[in-house]
Scaffold this motif. Structure first.
Motif, PDB file in Angstrom:
ATOM      1  N   MET A   1      21.276  36.920  64.417  1.00  0.00           N
ATOM      2  CA  MET A   1      20.436  38.109  64.468  1.00  0.00           C
ATOM      3  C   MET A   1      18.987  37.664  64.691  1.00  0.00           C
ATOM      4  O   MET A   1      18.479  36.820  63.980  1.00  0.00           O
ATOM      5  N   SER A   2      18.363  38.261  65.683  1.00  0.00           N
ATOM      6  CA  SER A   2      16.986  37.912  66.018  1.00  0.00           C
ATOM      7  C   SER A   2      16.019  38.815  65.265  1.00  0.00           C
ATOM      8  O   SER A   2      16.348  39.935  64.901  1.00  0.00           O
ATOM      9  N   ASN A   3      14.813  38.307  65.042  1.00  0.00           N
ATOM     10  CA  ASN A   3      13.801  39.145  64.405  1.00  0.00           C
ATOM     11  C   ASN A   3      12.859  39.755  65.445  1.00  0.00           C
ATOM     12  O   ASN A   3      11.835  40.323  65.083  1.00  0.00           O
ATOM     13  N   ALA A   4      13.212  39.645  66.728  1.00  0.00           N
ATOM     14  CA  ALA A   4      12.404  40.231  67.793  1.00  0.00           C
ATOM     15  C   ALA A   4      12.436  41.756  67.691  1.00  0.00           C
ATOM     16  O   ALA A   4      13.468  42.360  67.419  1.00  0.00           O
ATOM     17  N   ARG A  24      20.341  47.125  70.247  1.00  0.00           N
ATOM     18  CA  ARG A  24      20.797  46.973  68.860  1.00  0.00           C
ATOM     19  C   ARG A  24      22.104  46.175  68.794  1.00  0.00           C
ATOM     20  O   ARG A  24      22.283  45.340  67.903  1.00  0.00           O
ATOM     21  N   LYS A  25      22.996  46.439  69.740  1.00  0.00           N
ATOM     22  CA  LYS A  25      24.278  45.727  69.802  1.00  0.00           C
ATOM     23  C   LYS A  25      24.053  44.223  70.012  1.00  0.00           C
ATOM     24  O   LYS A  25      24.820  43.401  69.517  1.00  0.00           O
ATOM     25  N   LEU A  26      22.984  43.876  70.718  1.00  0.00           N
ATOM     26  CA  LEU A  26      22.650  42.466  70.938  1.00  0.00           C
ATOM     27  C   LEU A  26      21.972  41.826  69.714  1.00  0.00           C
ATOM     28  O   LEU A  26      21.694  40.637  69.708  1.00  0.00           O
ATOM     29  N   GLY A  27      21.669  42.639  68.697  1.00  0.00           N
ATOM     30  CA  GLY A  27      21.119  42.111  67.461  1.00  0.00           C
ATOM     31  C   GLY A  27      19.610  42.204  67.334  1.00  0.00           C
ATOM     32  O   GLY A  27      19.030  41.600  66.433  1.00  0.00           O
ATOM     33  N   TYR A  28      18.970  42.976  68.208  1.00  0.00           N
ATOM     34  CA  TYR A  28      17.514  43.116  68.158  1.00  0.00           C
ATOM     35  C   TYR A  28      17.135  44.439  67.504  1.00  0.00           C
ATOM     36  O   TYR A  28      17.889  45.407  67.529  1.00  0.00           O
ATOM     37  N   GLU A  29      15.937  44.480  66.951  1.00  0.00           N
ATOM     38  CA  GLU A  29      15.408  45.706  66.354  1.00  0.00           C
ATOM     39  C   GLU A  29      14.670  46.511  67.433  1.00  0.00           C
ATOM     40  O   GLU A  29      13.871  45.960  68.185  1.00  0.00           O
ATOM     41  N   VAL A  30      14.931  47.802  67.497  1.00  0.00           N
ATOM     42  CA  VAL A  30      14.169  48.696  68.368  1.00  0.00           C
ATOM     43  C   VAL A  30      13.062  49.288  67.509  1.00  0.00           C
ATOM     44  O   VAL A  30      13.325  50.009  66.544  1.00  0.00           O
ATOM     45  N   CYS A  31      11.816  48.956  67.842  1.00  0.00           N
ATOM     46  CA  CYS A  31      10.688  49.408  67.016  1.00  0.00           C
ATOM     47  C   CYS A  31      10.102  50.723  67.517  1.00  0.00           C
ATOM     48  O   CYS A  31       9.163  51.243  66.924  1.00  0.00           O
ATOM     49  N   GLY A  32      10.657  51.276  68.591  1.00  0.00           N
ATOM     50  CA  GLY A  32      10.201  52.567  69.079  1.00  0.00           C
ATOM     51  C   GLY A  32      10.677  52.845  70.482  1.00  0.00           C
ATOM     52  O   GLY A  32      11.144  51.953  71.193  1.00  0.00           O
ATOM     53  N   LYS A  33      10.566  54.130  70.842  1.00  0.00           N
ATOM     54  CA  LYS A  33      10.887  54.565  72.204  1.00  0.00           C
ATOM     55  C   LYS A  33       9.775  55.494  72.665  1.00  0.00           C
ATOM     56  O   LYS A  33       9.281  56.314  71.889  1.00  0.00           O
TER      57      LYS A  33
END
Length: 121
Positions: A1-4, A24-33
């Protein structure tokens, strides 16, 4: 899991939701859209994303290429263009912003994964 932390800038809600799900499935956080330039620039300043997935064809007078140019002035973040545009003139304009990648729509999971991994190296 990445912290990116990844910001998605896409005016098409269906594509934005698909991008969010895949990121998200790739393990990244979405910080906004964001769906437009104004919201995108505000979120870059507020959230300090590691990476911006940026559509070139945003609505209004400020397109994604100009958003990238402005992001470069206010933040140190990676930028990947995710777009359906592949015309020579568009690519030449996009190159002037020194993007960290370019993913052509429609894209698959591997396209997105590889693009993100290379941009965050």
């Amino acid at each position: 899991m990445s912290n990116a932390r990844i910001l998605i800038v896409e005016d098409d809600d269906v594509i934005a939701s698909l991008l969010e799900w895949r990121v998200r499935k790739l393990g990244y956080e979405v910080c906004g859209k964001a769906g437009n330039a104004t919201d995108a620039l505000a979120l870059v300043q507020k959230e300090s994303p590691s990476l911006v997935l940026l559509d070139i064809g945003l609505p209004g007078v400020i397109d994604g290429i100009e958003v990238a140019r402005r992001i470069r002035k206010i933040a140190h973040t990676s930028i990947i263009f995710v777009t359906g545009y592949s015309h020579g003139e568009i690519i030449e304009r996009a190159k002037t912003t020194a993007p960290d990648g370019f993913i052509l729509k429609p894209f698959g999971d591997d396209d997105l994964r590889i693009g993100i991994e290379l941009a965050l190296k």
